[in-house]
Design a protein around this motif. Structure first.
Motif, PDB file in Angstrom:
ATOM      1  N   ALA A 126       0.829  -1.204   0.000  1.00 13.59           N
ATOM      2  CA  ALA A 126       0.000   0.000   0.000  1.00 13.59           C
ATOM      3  C   ALA A 126       0.864   1.254   0.000  1.00 13.59           C
ATOM      4  N   TYR A 127       1.898   1.267   0.826  1.00  9.70           N
ATOM      5  CA  TYR A 127       2.810   2.413   0.848  1.00  9.70           C
ATOM      6  C   TYR A 127       3.558   2.548  -0.478  1.00  9.70           C
ATOM      7  N   ALA A 128       3.966   1.417  -1.041  1.00 11.74           N
ATOM      8  CA  ALA A 128       4.677   1.459  -2.320  1.00 11.74           C
ATOM      9  C   ALA A 128       3.793   2.048  -3.410  1.00 11.74           C
TER      10      ALA A 128
ATOM     11  N   GLY B 281      16.813  -5.490   1.862  1.00 11.63           N
ATOM     12  CA  GLY B 281      17.663  -5.196   0.721  1.00 11.63           C
ATOM     13  C   GLY B 281      17.892  -3.703   0.568  1.00 11.63           C
ATOM     14  N   PRO B 282      18.581  -3.284  -0.497  1.00 12.43           N
ATOM     15  CA  PRO B 282      18.978  -1.879  -0.655  1.00 12.43           C
ATOM     16  C   PRO B 282      17.930  -0.990  -1.318  1.00 12.43           C
ATOM     17  N   TRP B 283      16.830  -1.584  -1.768  1.00 12.53           N
ATOM     18  CA  TRP B 283      15.840  -0.806  -2.501  1.00 12.53           C
ATOM     19  C   TRP B 283      14.864  -0.133  -1.558  1.00 12.53           C
ATOM     20  N   LEU B 284      13.949   0.665  -2.080  1.00 11.03           N
ATOM     21  CA  LEU B 284      13.092   1.492  -1.234  1.00 11.03           C
ATOM     22  C   LEU B 284      12.284   0.644  -0.252  1.00 11.03           C
ATOM     23  N   PHE B 285      11.814  -0.498  -0.718  1.00 13.72           N
ATOM     24  CA  PHE B 285      11.060  -1.412   0.141  1.00 13.72           C
ATOM     25  C   PHE B 285      11.806  -2.721   0.344  1.00 13.72           C
TER      26      PHE B 285
ATOM     27  N   ALA C 184       8.157   1.017  -7.431  1.00 15.65           N
ATOM     28  CA  ALA C 184       8.514   2.309  -6.836  1.00 15.65           C
ATOM     29  C   ALA C 184       9.941   2.702  -7.201  1.00 15.65           C
ATOM     30  N   ASP C 185      10.845   1.749  -7.242  1.00 17.59           N
ATOM     31  CA  ASP C 185      12.231   2.049  -7.599  1.00 17.59           C
ATOM     32  C   ASP C 185      12.339   2.497  -9.052  1.00 17.59           C
ATOM     33  N   ALA C 186      11.533   1.905  -9.926  1.00 17.76           N
ATOM     34  CA  ALA C 186      11.535   2.342 -11.323  1.00 17.76           C
ATOM     35  C   ALA C 186      11.069   3.784 -11.442  1.00 17.76           C
ATOM     36  N   LEU C 187      10.041   4.139 -10.669  1.00 19.14           N
ATOM     37  CA  LEU C 187       9.515   5.509 -10.739  1.00 19.14           C
ATOM     38  C   LEU C 187      10.528   6.529 -10.243  1.00 19.14           C
ATOM     39  N   PHE C 188      11.343   6.161  -9.258  1.00 18.08           N
ATOM     40  CA  PHE C 188      12.281   7.117  -8.677  1.00 18.08           C
ATOM     41  C   PHE C 188      13.653   7.131  -9.357  1.00 18.08           C
ATOM     42  N   THR C 189      13.939   6.178 -10.227  1.00 22.74           N
ATOM     43  CA  THR C 189      15.261   6.146 -10.860  1.00 22.74           C
ATOM     44  C   THR C 189      15.566   7.412 -11.662  1.00 22.74           C
TER      45      THR C 189
END
Length: 215
Positions: free
Chosen positions: A91-93, A155-159, A165-170
């Motif tokens: 949900a947060y993602a 892990g090192p990713w946002l979640f 979400a990581d694709a959107l912020f790259t």
């Protein structure tokens, strides 16, 4: 499948579904489109229902929005785990992804695509100054810090594990680098935000995109 994309140097919305499809293990090719001139825009409008990129073509079907393409991939490749498995983390993602998809207007405006190569290195540009931009960066640092602290233990990713979400912020991380934005001047724990931005830009799929953009 065919993914119609804009110029890799600055088409941020094309990069996002590209990263998602790569992570999903989808079998697709990319097709390049330009929209710098009136003639190019007219030609693109004949292909894309929205007149924009990206556009995912699946046989006779077409999906023409980055987030819609990403959601389609999440449903089509469930084994890829493109959203967090935990319901609350998911949900947060989705919330921070939707916020990125429709918000951060000052960041888009003042760190936009009018500069040369804002998405790929090593070129840099002076950091713009505006109160609205500072507010957007403060929010960005807050989101990255809070999500990493709460959900990033695996892990090192946002979640923790890689997600849409990581694709959107790259592309945002690329613009932080290009415009030399000082994340530490906007509150919260700057080390978390800086480390996360570096993680996004070290993703092999992004580095592949960046290499192709530099040719």
């Amino acid at each position: 499948m065919k993914l119609l994309i804009g110029p890799r140097q600055y088409s941020t919305w094309s990069l996002r579904p590209y990263l998602v499809l790569k992570r999903a293990g989808a079998d697709f090719i990319t097709l390049d489109a330009r929209y710098d001139t009136r003639e190019q825009k007219a030609a693109l409008s004949k292909v894309s229902p929205s007149g924009l990129v990206p556009l995912l073509m699946i046989g006779e079907d077409e999906i023409w929005d980055s987030l819609a393409i990403s959601e389609w991939a999440a449903e089509t490749y469930p084994e890829a785990g493109l959203w967090p498995a935990d319901a609350m983390a998911r949900a947060y993602a989705r919330a921070v992804t939707a916020e990125m998809h429709s918000g951060y207007h000052a960041l888009r405006h003042y760190c936009g695509t009018s500069y040369e190569h804002p998405q790929v290195g090593p070129s840099v540009a002076p950091a713009p100054e505006h109160p609205d931009l500072s507010a957007d960066i403060r929010r960005l640092v807050g989101v990255w810090t809070q999500m990493r602290q709460r959900f990033g233990s695996e892990g090192p990713w946002l979640f923790g594990r890689w997600s849409i979400a990581d694709a959107l912020f790259t592309p945002v991380a690329a613009r932080v680098r290009h415009f030399q934005l000082d994340l530490g001047a906007h509150g919260d724990d700057q080390s978390i935000a800086k480390t996360y931005a570096a993680t996004l830009l070290s993703n092999p799929d992004y580095l592949e995109w960046e290499k192709a953009a530099s040719v």
